[in-house]
Design an enzyme around this catalytic site. Sequence first.
Site, PDB file in Angstrom:
ATOM      1  N   ASP A  52      53.236  32.345  43.291  1.00  0.00           N
ATOM      2  CA  ASP A  52      54.068  33.067  44.251  1.00  0.00           C
ATOM      3  C   ASP A  52      55.346  32.339  44.621  1.00  0.00           C
ATOM      4  O   ASP A  52      56.196  32.899  45.305  1.00  0.00           O
ATOM      5  CB  ASP A  52      53.261  33.324  45.534  1.00  0.00           C
ATOM      6  CG  ASP A  52      52.163  34.326  45.296  1.00  0.00           C
ATOM      7  OD1 ASP A  52      52.393  35.260  44.515  1.00  0.00           O
ATOM      8  OD2 ASP A  52      51.074  34.173  45.871  1.00  0.00           O
ATOM      9  N   HIS A  83      46.714  25.629  46.147  1.00  0.00           N
ATOM     10  CA  HIS A  83      45.809  26.630  45.582  1.00  0.00           C
ATOM     11  C   HIS A  83      44.384  26.128  45.692  1.00  0.00           C
ATOM     12  O   HIS A  83      44.141  24.920  45.566  1.00  0.00           O
ATOM     13  CB  HIS A  83      46.149  26.879  44.095  1.00  0.00           C
ATOM     14  CG  HIS A  83      45.598  28.155  43.576  1.00  0.00           C
ATOM     15  ND1 HIS A  83      44.313  28.248  43.086  1.00  0.00           N
ATOM     16  CD2 HIS A  83      46.136  29.388  43.487  1.00  0.00           C
ATOM     17  CE1 HIS A  83      44.096  29.493  42.708  1.00  0.00           C
ATOM     18  NE2 HIS A  83      45.179  30.204  42.947  1.00  0.00           N
TER      19      HIS A  83
END
Length: 428
Positions: free
Chosen positions: A363, A306
């Site tokens: 996710d 991320h």
Amino acid sequence: MSDNQASLIAGGKTIDMPVNSGTIGPDVIDIRKLYAQTGMFTYDPGFTSTASCDSAITYIDGDEGVLLHRGYPIGQLAEHSSFMEVSYLLLNSELPSEQELADFSRTITRHTMLHEQLATFYRGFRRDAHPMAIMCGVVGALSAFYHDSTDIADPVHRKISSHRLIAKMPTIAAMAYKYSVGQPFVYPDNKLSYTGNFLKMTFGVPAEEYEVVPAVEKAMDRIFTLHADHEQNASTSTVRLAGSSGANPFACIAAGIACLWGPAHGGANEAALNMLKEIGTPDKIQHYIDRAKDKNDPFRLMGFGHRVYKNYDPRATVMQTTVREVFAALNVQDPLFETALRLEEIALSDPYFAEKKLFPNVDFYSGIILSAIGFPTTMFTVLFALARTVGWVAQWNEMISDPGQKIGRPRQLYTGPTSRDYVPIESR
Ligand code: ACO
């Protein structure tokens, strides 16, 4: 240098710039006068060191794995709140009273129907169109149907269009699904909750009564809550940039949906489940870990890493618990969950992922839950878009309400040819 000032030596001159502090998080150096003072721009492709705006909505501490909405930790909201309540919080700064929540939920419920003519739009798409393609088109088209709420200078218009977007998104998303499987569209049922209604419009058929399974409704609502907002991510920045020109909110949200679709952003939930299916069994994991580490191989572990989190994404923690709850409620198992858990374990003990601080993101586990509920992978990013709409709308409203708001217009480091004369085609 004083506490609230930074100095830059550029072109032989020392430039002092104010340093601004927020309530928490890194201070920012205000460089707005830099160009006027030095004739130079800052250079930050990908915005790794750039704060693009002031915002009081969402705070992330990526090193500590903290995510707050209006100050409330995401873990507490996911456990105790609901998507409607979090939506109210994002839009209105404070948690609602019982009456305020009831009024807000009623308002949203009453906007769930779509203009009937919009149904004809769907028929223009191929049945095998990706539902995100349909979302971009249909949401963009809303401004052609609801132009009575597109005066962005009018706070009442902004409020109505915000409510319309939040309310109609489940209807639009469910219709995209129904169209792809060739079933009739199911109209909203205002007796149901926001999330229950979405499940009915997606999985119900006119020929049968649809019973909302409370555990699935709760899990889905939590998934929506976890995706509601995430500060200045790529799609939110897209919405803000589109909105900064004065474009109408429906067009801005369509732009956000387009940006979200990419596999480096919201498209990662679909890509993560496809990756887990490709890996299949735990014995194949090491091969894929090796590929992810190979600089000559474009393969990446989807659902890992991320831009902001350099620690476990707090949303991924809640997601992992939710997988177990949904499996128990539906009495199902999915061997891909075991593969995912093992993949996480192997990756987290590998120095490559440790050194680069790559952890599972929101996710990584969401696809497993959505698949157990019955959604095809192509719908995963649509669900993300549905939930993120409230965040986009809240951020867009915050920007438009700021009297100092300017059009977003970045500059560049030009690397093309310098000025040259046009050469007629016969002389080239
Ligand atoms: N697998 C393998 N290596 C990775 C991964 C990954 N998933 N993510 C990052 N890396 C490596 C990169 O190769 C790079 O290595 P290098 O420094 O040796 O060149 C380093 O880690 C830093 O990666 P960047 O791409 O420079 O980091 P950035 O902050 O730009 O990208 C991103 C973040 C796009 C999320 C990235 O981690 C990625 O592609 N992840 C997979 C896709 C994904 O899961 N996206 C969802 C994000 S969450 C969301 O949008 C809801």
